[in-house]
Write an enzyme that holds these catalytic residues in place. Structure first.
Site, PDB file in Angstrom:
ATOM      1  N   LYS A 177       0.869  -1.189   0.000  1.00 11.68           N
ATOM      2  CA  LYS A 177       0.000   0.000   0.000  1.00 11.68           C
ATOM      3  C   LYS A 177       0.903   1.236   0.000  1.00 11.68           C
ATOM      4  CE  LYS A 177      -3.916   1.601   2.889  1.00 11.68           C
ATOM      5  NZ  LYS A 177      -4.749   1.239   4.052  1.00 11.68           N
ATOM      6  N   SER A 184      -9.557   0.753   3.009  1.00 14.50           N
ATOM      7  CA  SER A 184      -8.750   1.654   2.212  1.00 14.50           C
ATOM      8  C   SER A 184      -7.604   0.957   1.465  1.00 14.50           C
ATOM      9  CB  SER A 184      -8.155   2.750   3.100  1.00 14.50           C
ATOM     10  OG  SER A 184      -7.284   2.207   4.072  1.00 14.50           O
ATOM     11  N   SER A 243      -9.669  -1.660   7.135  1.00  8.56           N
ATOM     12  CA  SER A 243      -9.058  -1.431   5.817  1.00  8.56           C
ATOM     13  C   SER A 243      -8.246  -2.594   5.269  1.00  8.56           C
ATOM     14  CB  SER A 243      -8.195  -0.173   5.856  1.00  8.56           C
ATOM     15  OG  SER A 243      -9.011   0.964   5.942  1.00  8.56           O
TER      16      SER A 243
END
Lengths: 461, 62
Positions: A68, A144, A168
């Site tokens: 990420k 996310s 997330s």
């Protein structure tokens, strides 16, 4: 993933294949925001040098992975999904867990798309685009850590890293049909990651199999003096002991977790519970309050983190995040203190439940992946905004820091007539296997048991 | 506008000024909507009687 360690393939040839997979599969999905092939070539070459010298190889030798884009990668700017971070200086070192993955032999191939500043459960990023679901491109990947889930779900890399403040890791793992681990709060160090809510931020892996998930988790464990929340615990490797003991007591979470699960989510829980031999229902009565506490603490801490730039550079934040963040900075202190009390209360209630059960199970998302841009979720007879609603079943759990392995269930699994391409039944939905603090071993052992039974599985699109 | 919505908006306006924000009316309206959502969810826990002992104390080690 173990072909390099077993001598069947070189790290360079695996990397070459991953480059082709990225080229072929990433464009419609938009998982990557940056590629790190130069670094990957160096890391792969180092593994192949060990191989040619006949030296022992590290546990993740040559395994390609991506992170990420809130993890620091030396020499690259850490975006955290925000355009206003693009002008920051490049990171001078890797995040601690990235460095640990490197030491374990893994090969970093790139940085992945995410929700702006990790605030939301869809990855419809106003600056870097939407990450789409590998099983249906009209649907979202969740957030996310949307890029991290989609890249594994698409079979591009076997492992990725993400973060989980309120869901997330678990929500996108659920929507993209992959395994995801949110460890106990404080288990893995966050040093070198872009923060959101210090009280709730966790980091963890996604993977295409439980063994890969456990291998990445083992590689990243250990104390880190630079993260004050990181527990001073020696690594507790679990890769070699992924079997669920007979007599493990498993409870099915009802109440809030049943009410906010639609029929497909309930079916996923039923399939997992059946395969694990769980039939006893129980309840976490403070779940709704814990979710509210998570909301308030998240708003206050997340808002405070960004306040200086909200004052100076409001227009550079995306429209979905900025007003929410400013509103968070206005939360009265007494609300935050009450939320912290609620958090403790919910934690104590959960600890009492763990005297009766070793594991708890609940759906990880209330519905299958919504379509991109869908603003409202219909959950049973209630409507809720998508951005907030996708986390309704994960927030109460991360609020109290419990470890969770999310496993991909296909709710049409035992109903072949419903299992036709293009139908809603083809979409995955994750189930949370929730342990007491520091019992990631049990969560992963249960996940492995479901995987071996063919109930939890990653399916290539 | 109801009395409670009015007082909520007044609070938001005053708190924005106190914190040093300068926004136009459209931006303030967006923030009022977001703060209303936070207030709505906060109401579910604000009146729950909880002991002082359940309050987490930040640990300070000089």
């Amino acid at each position: 993933m173990r072909q390099i360690n077993q001598g069947a393939r070189s790290a360079a040839s695996v990397l070459c294949e991953v480059k082709q997979l990225i080229e072929a599969r990433d464009p419609p999905l938009n998982c990557f925001t940056a590629l790190t092939f130069e670094r990957a070539q160096r890391e792969a070459a180092a593994i192949d040098a060990l191989r040619s010298q006949g030296k022992p190889l590290p546990p993740l030798a040559g395994v390609p992975y991506a992170v990420k884009n809130l993890f620091d990668i030396e020499g690259m700017v850490t975006l955290a999904g925000a355009k206003l971070n693009a002008s920051n200086p490049p990171a001078t070192a890797d995040a601690t867990v990235v460095e640990r993955m490197r030491r374990a032999g893994a090969v970093l191939v790139g940085a992945l798309n995410m929700e702006e500043l990790a605030y939301g459960f869809v990855t419809e990023n106003p600056h870097y685009g939407t990450t789409r679901n590998p099983h249906d491109h009209t649907r979202g990947a969740g957030g996310s850590s949307g890029g991290s889930a989609a890249v594994v779900g698409a079979g591009i890399v076997p492992i990725s890293l993400g973060s989980d403040t309120s869901g997330s890791i678990r929500v996108p793992a659920s929507l993209c049909g992959v395994f995801g681990l949110k460890p106990t709060y404080g288990r893995l160090p966050r040093t070198g990651t872009y923060p959101f809510v210090n009280s709730f931020d966790h980091v963890g892996p996604f993977a295409g199999s439980v063994l890969d998930l456990a291998s990445a988790y083992d590689a990243m464990q250990g104390p880190d003096a630079l993260d004050p929340a990181c527990a001073q615990r020696a690594p507790e490797p679990i890769c070699a002991s992924l079997s669920l003991a007979a007599g493990t007591r498993i409870g099915i979470l009802g109440g809030w977790f049943h009410e906010w699960a639609d029929p497909t989510a309930r079916r996923a829980v039923q399939l997992a519970a059946g395969a694990l031999g769980a039939s006893q229902w129980t309840e976490l009565k403070n779940a709704e309050a814990a979710r509210a506490a998570a909301y308030i603490i998240t708003g206050a801490e997340g808002g405070a983190l960004h306040r200086p730039r909200l004052i100076e550079r409001y227009e550079e934040f995306g429209p979905a995040a900025r007003a929410r963040l400013v509103a968070g900075t206005l939360i009265p202190a007494s609300w935050v203190v009450q939320a912290q009390r609620v958090r403790q209360q919910a934690y104590r209630e959960a600890m009492a439940l763990f005297e009766r059960f070793d594991l708890l199970i609940a759906a990880a998302a209330p519905v299958v992946a919504p379509r991109v841009g869908e603003e409202t979720l219909q959950i049973n007879d209630r409507s809720i905004p998508t951005k907030a609603g996708l986390g309704v079943l994960t927030q109460p759990i991360s609020c109290i820091g419990l470890p969770v392995c999310t496993v991909p269930i296909w709710p049409g699994l035992d109903r072949p007539a419903l299992h036709r391409p293009g139908s809603e039944r083809e979409l995955p939905l994750g189930v949370q296997l929730i342990g007491a603090p520091w019992r990631e071993d049990l969560c992963l052992a249960a996940a492995r048991s479901l995987e071996q039974a063919g109930i939890a599985q990653v399916r290539l699109p | 506008m109801t009395e409670s919505a009015d007082s909520l908006e007044s609070y938001v306006r005053a708190a924005l000024t106190l914190q040093g924000y300068r926004f136009d009316e459209t931006q303030i309206a967006e923030i009022v909507v977001q703060f209303s959502r936070l207030e709505l969810i906060a109401q579910t826990i604000l009146h729950q009687p909880l002991p002082f002992a359940s309050q987490a104390a930040p640990v300070f080690r000089p």
